[in-house]
Design a protein around this motif. Structure first.
Motif, PDB file in Angstrom:
ATOM      1  N   ARG A 285       0.819  -1.217   0.000  1.00 20.27           N
ATOM      2  CA  ARG A 285       0.000   0.000   0.000  1.00 20.27           C
ATOM      3  C   ARG A 285       0.851   1.264   0.000  1.00 20.27           C
ATOM      4  NH1 ARG A 285      -4.061  -1.930   4.904  1.00 20.27           N
ATOM      5  NH2 ARG A 285      -5.021  -3.701   3.799  1.00 20.27           N
ATOM      6  N   VAL A 286       1.995   1.232   0.652  1.00 18.32           N
ATOM      7  CA  VAL A 286       2.820   2.441   0.781  1.00 18.32           C
ATOM      8  C   VAL A 286       4.043   2.398  -0.136  1.00 18.32           C
ATOM      9  CG1 VAL A 286       2.073   2.806   3.154  1.00 18.32           C
ATOM     10  CG2 VAL A 286       4.134   1.463   2.707  1.00 18.32           C
TER      11      VAL A 286
ATOM     12  N   SER B 142       1.487   0.874  10.691  1.00 12.47           N
ATOM     13  CA  SER B 142       0.931   2.172  11.092  1.00 12.47           C
ATOM     14  C   SER B 142       1.514   2.621  12.426  1.00 12.47           C
ATOM     15  CB  SER B 142      -0.596   2.086  11.186  1.00 12.47           C
ATOM     16  OG  SER B 142      -0.972   1.066  12.108  1.00 12.47           O
ATOM     17  N   GLY B 143       1.659   1.685  13.358  1.00 11.22           N
ATOM     18  CA  GLY B 143       2.247   2.025  14.654  1.00 11.22           C
ATOM     19  C   GLY B 143       3.715   2.424  14.511  1.00 11.22           C
ATOM     20  N   MET B 144       4.440   1.776  13.620  1.00  9.30           N
ATOM     21  CA  MET B 144       5.836   2.156  13.391  1.00  9.30           C
ATOM     22  C   MET B 144       5.932   3.553  12.791  1.00  9.30           C
ATOM     23  SD  MET B 144       7.670  -1.320  11.977  1.00  9.30           S
ATOM     24  CE  MET B 144       7.937  -2.724  13.049  1.00  9.30           C
ATOM     25  N   PHE B 145       5.006   3.887  11.866  1.00  7.24           N
ATOM     26  CA  PHE B 145       5.009   5.241  11.301  1.00  7.24           C
ATOM     27  C   PHE B 145       4.737   6.278  12.391  1.00  7.24           C
ATOM     28  CE2 PHE B 145       3.692   3.442   6.933  1.00  7.24           C
ATOM     29  CZ  PHE B 145       5.016   3.396   6.519  1.00  7.24           C
TER      30      PHE B 145
ATOM     31  N   LYS C  34       8.247  13.283  11.182  1.00  6.84           N
ATOM     32  CA  LYS C  34       6.863  13.447  10.757  1.00  6.84           C
ATOM     33  C   LYS C  34       6.760  13.720   9.264  1.00  6.84           C
ATOM     34  CE  LYS C  34       2.650  16.021  11.861  1.00  6.84           C
ATOM     35  NZ  LYS C  34       2.037  17.078  12.738  1.00  6.84           N
ATOM     36  N   GLU C  35       7.665  14.535   8.742  1.00  8.20           N
ATOM     37  CA  GLU C  35       7.624  14.858   7.317  1.00  8.20           C
ATOM     38  C   GLU C  35       7.912  13.628   6.467  1.00  8.20           C
ATOM     39  OE1 GLU C  35       9.695  17.957   4.129  1.00  8.20           O
ATOM     40  OE2 GLU C  35      10.467  17.748   6.166  1.00  8.20           O
ATOM     41  N   GLU C  36       8.863  12.795   6.907  1.00  7.16           N
ATOM     42  CA  GLU C  36       9.244  11.625   6.123  1.00  7.16           C
ATOM     43  C   GLU C  36       8.107  10.609   5.979  1.00  7.16           C
ATOM     44  OE1 GLU C  36      11.082  13.191   8.371  1.00  7.16           O
ATOM     45  OE2 GLU C  36      13.181  12.542   8.350  1.00  7.16           O
ATOM     46  N   VAL C  37       7.276  10.480   7.033  1.00  6.17           N
ATOM     47  CA  VAL C  37       6.259   9.426   7.020  1.00  6.17           C
ATOM     48  C   VAL C  37       4.884   9.942   6.626  1.00  6.17           C
ATOM     49  CG1 VAL C  37       7.480   8.093   8.758  1.00  6.17           C
ATOM     50  CG2 VAL C  37       5.708   9.712   9.481  1.00  6.17           C
ATOM     51  N   SER C  38       4.731  11.238   6.418  1.00  7.09           N
ATOM     52  CA  SER C  38       3.390  11.788   6.190  1.00  7.09           C
ATOM     53  C   SER C  38       2.739  11.202   4.946  1.00  7.09           C
ATOM     54  CB  SER C  38       3.476  13.321   6.092  1.00  7.09           C
ATOM     55  OG  SER C  38       4.333  13.693   5.016  1.00  7.09           O
ATOM     56  N   HIS C  39       3.501  11.082   3.860  1.00  2.00           N
ATOM     57  CA  HIS C  39       2.908  10.566   2.626  1.00  2.00           C
ATOM     58  C   HIS C  39       2.570   9.078   2.776  1.00  2.00           C
ATOM     59  CE1 HIS C  39       2.000  10.506  -1.638  1.00  2.00           C
ATOM     60  NE2 HIS C  39       2.779   9.452  -1.796  1.00  2.00           N
ATOM     61  N   ALA C  40       3.434   8.314   3.399  1.00  2.00           N
ATOM     62  CA  ALA C  40       3.172   6.894   3.600  1.00  2.00           C
ATOM     63  C   ALA C  40       1.962   6.697   4.500  1.00  2.00           C
ATOM     64  CB  ALA C  40       4.397   6.223   4.208  1.00  2.00           C
TER      65      ALA C  40
ATOM     66  N   LEU D 108      -1.490   4.679   3.533  1.00  2.00           N
ATOM     67  CA  LEU D 108      -1.994   3.583   4.352  1.00  2.00           C
ATOM     68  C   LEU D 108      -3.417   3.862   4.837  1.00  2.00           C
ATOM     69  CD1 LEU D 108      -0.828   0.886   5.405  1.00  2.00           C
ATOM     70  CD2 LEU D 108      -0.203   2.064   7.519  1.00  2.00           C
ATOM     71  N   ALA D 109      -3.744   5.122   5.074  1.00  2.00           N
ATOM     72  CA  ALA D 109      -5.074   5.474   5.566  1.00  2.00           C
ATOM     73  C   ALA D 109      -6.114   5.380   4.454  1.00  2.00           C
ATOM     74  CB  ALA D 109      -5.064   6.871   6.149  1.00  2.00           C
ATOM     75  N   ASP D 110      -5.703   5.469   3.194  1.00  2.00           N
ATOM     76  CA  ASP D 110      -6.660   5.429   2.087  1.00  2.00           C
ATOM     77  C   ASP D 110      -7.215   4.013   1.870  1.00  2.00           C
ATOM     78  OD1 ASP D 110      -6.395   8.092   1.635  1.00  2.00           O
ATOM     79  OD2 ASP D 110      -4.901   7.884   0.037  1.00  2.00           O
TER      80      ASP D 110
END
Length: 285
Positions: free
Chosen positions: A164-165, A260-263, A272-278, A282-284
């Protein structure tokens, strides 16, 4: 006619003398044969002794000295003066080419049999080996460090989330060593098959890149798995083409939890910036 007694007596004496003479002749023949046999044995022993003496005096064979200019000159002259045989050389080259082609065909046949047995089609293998992951908006790729000792069910769950990511699953090494790719190919098929019970070449695989990279493990100090890092650039580049100065993640998250918990933990550490897109990808789903 009447035979007198003296005549009978003379005949008996003659017979006895003949028998004695025959016996003496036989003994004489046996003695002669024995003497001849002993003489033959003596000659044989003498010949063997002479051969041993000659072998002992014979010097050990030696090769010509390669540092002798005269020897080198004779060798090169022999090469220049050798008779050319174009037909024989052509046949030798043709035989070599046929042997190489046959070896290549046999290797491909065995590789194809292995792919069919594991359910990996050539096109899917090429996609796994060559397709670069889709880099996120800011250029960070989620890389999950794992091990072949982890349960297959856990690895399959991570593969669902990484797909997904557009993430990557990284292994330090190959089960059984780098010379044995069969176990790794089998493990890859078990992780990426959508249907775990599917067998054969028509099984559908997840679009997740698996890499084997001991350097990226060393760069990030990975001593336990699973672990997550957001690596800039292309982490799937072959490790033999990179060095220790290649880009690395700012943080590493350890722990056996959902992606998701690791992000979330990565964002808490300052990424926060690095994982925001991933996280959005994942939320979609």
């Amino acid at each position: 006619m009447r035979i007198s007694k003296p005549s009978i007596h003379s005949a008996c004496i003659a017979l006895l003398m003949g028998a004695a003479t025959a016996a003496l002749a036989q003994d004489s023949n046996r003695q002669s044969a024995a003497d001849q046999g002993q003489a033959s044995m003596d000659r044989l022993e003498s010949a063997v002794a002479r051969s041993k003496d000659a072998a002992g005096r014979m010097p050990d064979p030696t090769l010509p000295r390669t540092d002798d200019p005269a020897n080198r000159r004779r060798a090169f002259e022999g090469l220049r003066n050798r008779i050319s045989a174009p037909d024989m050389e052509a046949r030798a080259r043709a035989a070599q080419a046929r042997g190489q082609a046959s070896l290549a065909a046999e290797r491909e046949r065995q590789a194809k049999a292995l792919r069919q047995a594991l359910g990996l089609e050539p096109a899917e293998e090429q996609a796994l080996a060559k397709a670069a992951p889709a880099v996120t908006a800011k250029g960070w790729v989620p890389v999950l460090f794992v091990s072949s000792s982890m349960p297959i069910s856990t690895l399959r769950n991570y593969a669902v989330q990484l797909e997904r990511v557009h993430g990557v699953m990284a292994f330090r090494g190959v089960p059984g060593g780098l010379r044995k790719m069969g176990p790794m190919a089998k493990l890859t098929a078990q992780i990426l098959r959508l249907d775990p019970g599917c067998e054969g070449p028509n099984c559908v695989m997840r679009n997740v890149q698996l890499i084997i990279d001991p350097i990226v493990f060393r760069q990030h100090g990975i001593a336990q798995v699973p672990a997550l890092a957001m690596i800039p650039g292309d982490p799937t580049q072959a490790y033999c083409e990179r060095d220790d100065d290649s880009p690395r993640a700012a943080h590493v998250v350890f722990g056996d939890s959902a992606l998701s918990g690791m992000f979330d933990e990565y964002a808490r550490l300052g990424g926060k910036e690095e994982v925001s897109h991933a996280q959005a990808l994942l939320a979609d789903h």
